[in-house]
Design an enzyme around this catalytic site. Structure first.
Site, PDB file in Angstrom:
ATOM      1  N   ILE A  61      -0.645   4.901 -20.582  1.00 24.23           N
ATOM      2  CA  ILE A  61      -1.453   4.827 -19.361  1.00 24.23           C
ATOM      3  C   ILE A  61      -0.647   4.046 -18.331  1.00 24.23           C
ATOM      4  CG2 ILE A  61      -3.632   4.025 -18.364  1.00 24.23           C
ATOM      5  CD1 ILE A  61      -3.874   6.270 -20.482  1.00 24.23           C
ATOM      6  N   THR A  85      -1.397  16.983 -18.335  1.00 24.39           N
ATOM      7  CA  THR A  85      -2.077  18.050 -19.058  1.00 24.39           C
ATOM      8  C   THR A  85      -2.730  17.421 -20.279  1.00 24.39           C
ATOM      9  OG1 THR A  85      -1.825  20.124 -20.258  1.00 24.39           O
ATOM     10  CG2 THR A  85       0.100  18.671 -20.259  1.00 24.39           C
ATOM     11  N   HIS A  86      -3.989  17.799 -20.522  1.00 28.00           N
ATOM     12  CA  HIS A  86      -4.766  17.205 -21.618  1.00 28.00           C
ATOM     13  C   HIS A  86      -5.341  18.322 -22.478  1.00 28.00           C
ATOM     14  CE1 HIS A  86      -7.188  14.265 -23.734  1.00 28.00           C
ATOM     15  NE2 HIS A  86      -8.248  15.036 -23.566  1.00 28.00           N
ATOM     16  N   ASP A 132      -5.307   9.378 -12.349  1.00 32.49           N
ATOM     17  CA  ASP A 132      -5.778   8.232 -11.543  1.00 32.49           C
ATOM     18  C   ASP A 132      -5.748   7.006 -12.454  1.00 32.49           C
ATOM     19  OD1 ASP A 132      -9.403   8.933 -11.610  1.00 32.49           O
ATOM     20  OD2 ASP A 132      -7.984   8.359 -13.191  1.00 32.49           O
ATOM     21  N   GLY A 181      -7.822   5.745 -14.346  1.00 34.28           N
ATOM     22  CA  GLY A 181      -8.542   5.814 -15.629  1.00 34.28           C
ATOM     23  C   GLY A 181      -7.771   6.589 -16.687  1.00 34.28           C
ATOM     24  N   ASP A 207      -7.409   9.959 -18.391  1.00 34.65           N
ATOM     25  CA  ASP A 207      -7.740  11.390 -18.277  1.00 34.65           C
ATOM     26  C   ASP A 207      -8.945  11.620 -17.359  1.00 34.65           C
ATOM     27  OD1 ASP A 207      -7.030  11.554 -21.787  1.00 34.65           O
ATOM     28  OD2 ASP A 207      -5.693  11.984 -20.096  1.00 34.65           O
TER      29      ASP A 207
END
Ligand code: GRF
Length: 202
Positions: free
Chosen positions: A94, A110-111, A143, A145, A147
């Site tokens: 992160i 990409t998640h 951003d 946060g 995901d």
């Protein structure tokens, strides 16, 4: 557009972008990868970059006194390559305030789940464990946060009774690689428009 791609593992999403640039040419695709970065050594993703003759860099959290120092070092390593767009393709850290100040709005991830469902490092496992019938992949802006940034594109992937985490993740990645390549190319060629959380790409 100049792309810097960040990886933490096998780098098959990175490879999909490299293959698209090779097939269409930087002008045709609208972008080229100028460098690949990672948070750890000895991963296939870095070897893929080396095979493509690309500069690479590694910023390991444990090499820095604080997380903020790591974030600054990562920001500087990415900035050195003057990217127009930064792509997290399986990057498992992160990023912090410095990185977002430098690249927010042009940092894409990409998640392997349909956000906002199943965010975090185990999205595939969590969807399976939840007994979901459909999951998928999400390309989104990063951003502050986890995901949680504005969604750019999504595609659904069915979950089969016989699936385990590996088989399901492989099926998702087949879709994910195509979606990521398409989205990166379109944003590189045409840019995007955002209103609140709604992202429009031509
Ligand atoms: C991708 O499914 C990505 O969404 C997730 O980790 C996987 C990375 O795969 N965060 P690869 O390293 O691109 O093969």
């Amino acid at each position: 557009a100049r792309l810097v791609v960040l990886v933490s593992g096998s780098g098959t999403n990175l490879q999909a972008i490299l293959d698209a640039v090779a097939a269409q040419g930087p002008r045709g695709y609208g972008a080229e990868v100028v460098a690949v970065g990672a948070d750890r050594d000895g991963i296939e993703g870095l070897r893929r970059a080396e095979r493509a003759g690309l500069p690479t860099f590694v910023q390991r959290v444990r090499d820095h006194a604080t997380r903020v120092d790591w974030d600054r070092a990562l920001t500087d390593s990415v900035a050195a390559h003057r990217p127009d767009l930064v792509v997290s393709a399986g990057f498992m850290k992160i990023v912090g305030a410095d990185f977002l100040a430098a690249f927010g709005g042009r940092f894409i991830n990409t998640h392997p789940a349909l956000l906002p469902s199943f965010p975090g490092a185990h999205g595939v496992r969590d969807a399976l464990a939840h007994g979901a019938k459909v999951t998928g992949c999400t390309v989104h802006f990063v951003d502050a946060g986890v995901d949680s940034g504005p969604i750019i594109a999504q595609e659904a992937v069915e979950i089969r009774d016989e699936d385990d985490e590996i088989s399901l993740h492989e099926r998702i990645k087949e879709v994910e690689r195509r979606l990521l390549v398409e989205v990166v190319g379109r944003i590189a060629r045409h840019g995007y428009h955002i209103e609140g959380r709604k992202v429009y790409i031509p």
